[in-house]
Design a protein around this motif. Structure first.
Motif, PDB file in Angstrom:
ATOM      1  N   MET A   1      21.819 -11.014 -47.121  1.00  0.00           N
ATOM      2  CA  MET A   1      21.256  -9.992 -46.237  1.00  0.00           C
ATOM      3  C   MET A   1      21.118 -10.554 -44.824  1.00  0.00           C
ATOM      4  SD  MET A   1      17.482  -8.254 -46.404  1.00  0.00           S
ATOM      5  CE  MET A   1      16.811  -9.915 -46.298  1.00  0.00           C
ATOM      6  N   ALA A   2      21.734  -9.893 -43.859  1.00  0.00           N
ATOM      7  CA  ALA A   2      21.675 -10.347 -42.478  1.00  0.00           C
ATOM      8  C   ALA A   2      20.412  -9.823 -41.810  1.00  0.00           C
ATOM      9  CB  ALA A   2      22.908  -9.865 -41.716  1.00  0.00           C
ATOM     10  N   LEU A   3      19.684 -10.715 -41.134  1.00  0.00           N
ATOM     11  CA  LEU A   3      18.528 -10.289 -40.361  1.00  0.00           C
ATOM     12  C   LEU A   3      18.998  -9.815 -38.990  1.00  0.00           C
ATOM     13  CD1 LEU A   3      15.951 -13.087 -41.230  1.00  0.00           C
ATOM     14  CD2 LEU A   3      16.416 -10.937 -42.401  1.00  0.00           C
ATOM     15  N   ILE A   4      18.270  -8.868 -38.412  1.00  0.00           N
ATOM     16  CA  ILE A   4      18.680  -8.224 -37.175  1.00  0.00           C
ATOM     17  C   ILE A   4      17.837  -8.770 -36.025  1.00  0.00           C
ATOM     18  CG2 ILE A   4      18.933  -6.013 -35.998  1.00  0.00           C
ATOM     19  CD1 ILE A   4      20.785  -6.552 -38.457  1.00  0.00           C
ATOM     20  N   PRO A   5      18.479  -9.183 -34.916  1.00  0.00           N
ATOM     21  CA  PRO A   5      17.728  -9.676 -33.750  1.00  0.00           C
ATOM     22  C   PRO A   5      17.092  -8.524 -32.986  1.00  0.00           C
ATOM     23  CG  PRO A   5      20.071  -9.692 -33.270  1.00  0.00           C
ATOM     24  CD  PRO A   5      19.937  -9.258 -34.705  1.00  0.00           C
ATOM     25  N   LEU A   6      15.868  -8.228 -33.291  1.00  0.00           N
ATOM     26  CA  LEU A   6      15.182  -7.091 -32.682  1.00  0.00           C
ATOM     27  C   LEU A   6      14.893  -7.330 -31.205  1.00  0.00           C
ATOM     28  CD1 LEU A   6      12.499  -6.285 -35.420  1.00  0.00           C
ATOM     29  CD2 LEU A   6      14.816  -5.346 -35.212  1.00  0.00           C
ATOM     30  N   GLN A   7      14.913  -6.239 -30.452  1.00  0.00           N
ATOM     31  CA  GLN A   7      14.408  -6.283 -29.080  1.00  0.00           C
ATOM     32  C   GLN A   7      12.895  -6.492 -29.117  1.00  0.00           C
ATOM     33  OE1 GLN A   7      14.431  -2.541 -27.057  1.00  0.00           O
ATOM     34  NE2 GLN A   7      14.268  -3.433 -25.012  1.00  0.00           N
ATOM     35  N   TYR A   8      12.383  -7.347 -28.235  1.00  0.00           N
ATOM     36  CA  TYR A   8      10.940  -7.543 -28.180  1.00  0.00           C
ATOM     37  C   TYR A   8      10.514  -7.831 -26.755  1.00  0.00           C
ATOM     38  CZ  TYR A   8      11.938 -12.598 -28.095  1.00  0.00           C
ATOM     39  OH  TYR A   8      12.404 -13.841 -27.764  1.00  0.00           O
ATOM     40  N   ARG A   9       9.210  -7.767 -26.530  1.00  0.00           N
ATOM     41  CA  ARG A   9       8.655  -8.059 -25.207  1.00  0.00           C
ATOM     42  C   ARG A   9       7.313  -8.745 -25.379  1.00  0.00           C
ATOM     43  NH1 ARG A   9       8.005  -4.284 -19.802  1.00  0.00           N
ATOM     44  NH2 ARG A   9       6.406  -5.574 -18.819  1.00  0.00           N
ATOM     45  N   LEU A  10       7.047  -9.719 -24.524  1.00  0.00           N
ATOM     46  CA  LEU A  10       5.771 -10.423 -24.495  1.00  0.00           C
ATOM     47  C   LEU A  10       5.032 -10.090 -23.210  1.00  0.00           C
ATOM     48  CD1 LEU A  10       6.827 -13.954 -25.775  1.00  0.00           C
ATOM     49  CD2 LEU A  10       4.990 -12.576 -26.759  1.00  0.00           C
ATOM     50  N   ASP A  11       3.737  -9.795 -23.342  1.00  0.00           N
ATOM     51  CA  ASP A  11       2.869  -9.546 -22.192  1.00  0.00           C
ATOM     52  C   ASP A  11       1.567 -10.300 -22.399  1.00  0.00           C
ATOM     53  OD1 ASP A  11       4.201  -7.187 -20.558  1.00  0.00           O
ATOM     54  OD2 ASP A  11       4.367  -6.619 -22.671  1.00  0.00           O
ATOM     55  N   GLY A  12       0.890 -10.610 -21.294  1.00  0.00           N
ATOM     56  CA  GLY A  12      -0.414 -11.237 -21.385  1.00  0.00           C
ATOM     57  C   GLY A  12      -0.365 -12.733 -21.183  1.00  0.00           C
ATOM     58  N   PRO A  13      -1.533 -13.381 -21.186  1.00  0.00           N
ATOM     59  CA  PRO A  13      -1.627 -14.819 -20.906  1.00  0.00           C
ATOM     60  C   PRO A  13      -0.921 -15.662 -21.960  1.00  0.00           C
ATOM     61  CG  PRO A  13      -3.749 -13.945 -21.638  1.00  0.00           C
ATOM     62  CD  PRO A  13      -2.864 -12.772 -21.419  1.00  0.00           C
ATOM     63  N   ARG A  14      -0.081 -16.581 -21.518  1.00  0.00           N
ATOM     64  CA  ARG A  14       0.765 -17.352 -22.437  1.00  0.00           C
ATOM     65  C   ARG A  14      -0.017 -18.326 -23.314  1.00  0.00           C
ATOM     66  NH1 ARG A  14       3.849 -13.786 -21.582  1.00  0.00           N
ATOM     67  NH2 ARG A  14       5.977 -13.967 -20.781  1.00  0.00           N
ATOM     68  N   ASP A  15      -1.236 -18.676 -22.923  1.00  0.00           N
ATOM     69  CA  ASP A  15      -2.012 -19.618 -23.731  1.00  0.00           C
ATOM     70  C   ASP A  15      -3.008 -18.922 -24.648  1.00  0.00           C
ATOM     71  OD1 ASP A  15      -3.594 -18.681 -21.691  1.00  0.00           O
ATOM     72  OD2 ASP A  15      -4.528 -20.619 -21.230  1.00  0.00           O
ATOM     73  N   ALA A  16      -2.945 -17.602 -24.720  1.00  0.00           N
ATOM     74  CA  ALA A  16      -3.894 -16.829 -25.530  1.00  0.00           C
ATOM     75  C   ALA A  16      -3.364 -16.644 -26.950  1.00  0.00           C
ATOM     76  CB  ALA A  16      -4.149 -15.472 -24.879  1.00  0.00           C
ATOM     77  N   PRO A  17      -4.242 -16.304 -27.896  1.00  0.00           N
ATOM     78  CA  PRO A  17      -3.774 -15.974 -29.249  1.00  0.00           C
ATOM     79  C   PRO A  17      -2.799 -14.798 -29.200  1.00  0.00           C
ATOM     80  CG  PRO A  17      -6.171 -16.179 -29.179  1.00  0.00           C
ATOM     81  CD  PRO A  17      -5.705 -16.196 -27.769  1.00  0.00           C
ATOM     82  N   VAL A  18      -1.885 -14.783 -30.154  1.00  0.00           N
ATOM     83  CA  VAL A  18      -0.835 -13.760 -30.173  1.00  0.00           C
ATOM     84  C   VAL A  18      -1.244 -12.611 -31.083  1.00  0.00           C
ATOM     85  CG1 VAL A  18       1.567 -13.268 -30.778  1.00  0.00           C
ATOM     86  CG2 VAL A  18       0.963 -15.456 -29.713  1.00  0.00           C
TER      87      VAL A  18
END
Length: 262
Positions: A1-18
């Motif tokens: 089964m091939a996994l799909i590279p989903l589009q994503y976006r990151l916002d907010g402080p880079r050192d904060a919990p995700v």
């Protein structure tokens, strides 16, 4: 089964919990726009688009819940996020339940909006998938998108409703139909008892697709889950009643513990 590279976006402080946000199918990551200001105060926010949604690839079906949950895990692995909190809505909640049961160390806390342990018995999604394959997305646009909102929302904020309708019209029809197939057979009643992350379940009081009783049953199956009903909201409860949902979700992610008094 091939996994799909989903589009994503990151916002907010880079050192904060995700915190990971997983949208309902038929919508894109923009469904979370009203949550971003509240969540990015204390979190780095990771939003994704499902297969065939936004600019995510649209492989040929069939799809399963497991396939699409593993797509999400692939994004977390790519970013090096080994443990995150997560908020899901609709179908996105189903993917998070699968992840919580099958990869329990991945999820720290869960908030599940407009969620259910299984798709209500119906041929609705089979019928919608068949119509899309025969006639395209336009043939089902109103049937799919209008139940997302209460009549008051349709009257008072028509520009927001139209924005979601436009996003729906840009989806890949084949991918949408394949997700419908997966939704039609979704039954996670055997998984919910394995969820150990502290969980908040939120229902819209006027959700015609998943009325509050479905959310109640999901919460009852998860150890120490908290259940809340938001008045004046249909299926896209986080859009229609953003202030109330933001308060519930941020409290859950930052302060609430099982057994606490709220």
């Amino acid at each position: 089964m091939a996994l799909i590279p989903l589009q994503y976006r990151l916002d907010g402080p880079r050192d904060a919990p995700v915190v990971l946000l997983v949208p309902p199918f038929g919508t894109t990551m923009s469904v979370w726009d009203a949550q971003l200001p509240a969540l990015t105060r204390d979190h780095q926010v990771l939003r994704i688009n499902h297969r065939g949604h936004g600019f995510s690839p649209a492989p040929e079906g069939p799809y399963t819940i497991a396939d699409m949950a593993l797509d999400v895990l692939r994004v977390l692995e790519e970013r090096g996020f080994s443990r995150v909190s997560a908020v899901g809505a609709g179908f996105g909640s189903s993917l998070l339940v699968w992840i919580a049961a099958n990869s329990p160390r991945t999820l720290d806390r869960l908030a599940l909006l407009a969620a259910a342990p299984r798709t209500p018995p119906s041929h609705r999604w089979d019928r919608i998938a068949a119509k899309v394959r025969a006639s395209g997305l336009a043939a089902v646009a109103d049937e799919v998108t209008l139940p997302w909102f209460t009549p008051d929302m349709l009257d008072d904020r028509p520009e927001d409703v139209e924005r979601f309708a436009e996003d729906f019209g840009r989806l890949d029809p084949g991918a949408f139909a394949s997700v419908c197939d997966a939704v039609a057979v979704m039954d996670q009643r055997n998984l919910v008892a394995a969820v150990r992350a502290p969980t908040l379940v939120v229902a819209g009081a006027h959700d015609p697709l998943l009325p509050p009783g479905h959310g109640r049953r999901l919460a009852d199956g998860i150890v120490d889950a908290r259940f809340e009903v938001v008045p004046g909201a249909a299926h896209l409860v986080g859009v229609e009643r953003a202030e109330q949902v933001n308060e519930l979700v941020t409290e859950h992610l930052t302060r609430w513990r099982p057994g606490s008094v709220v």
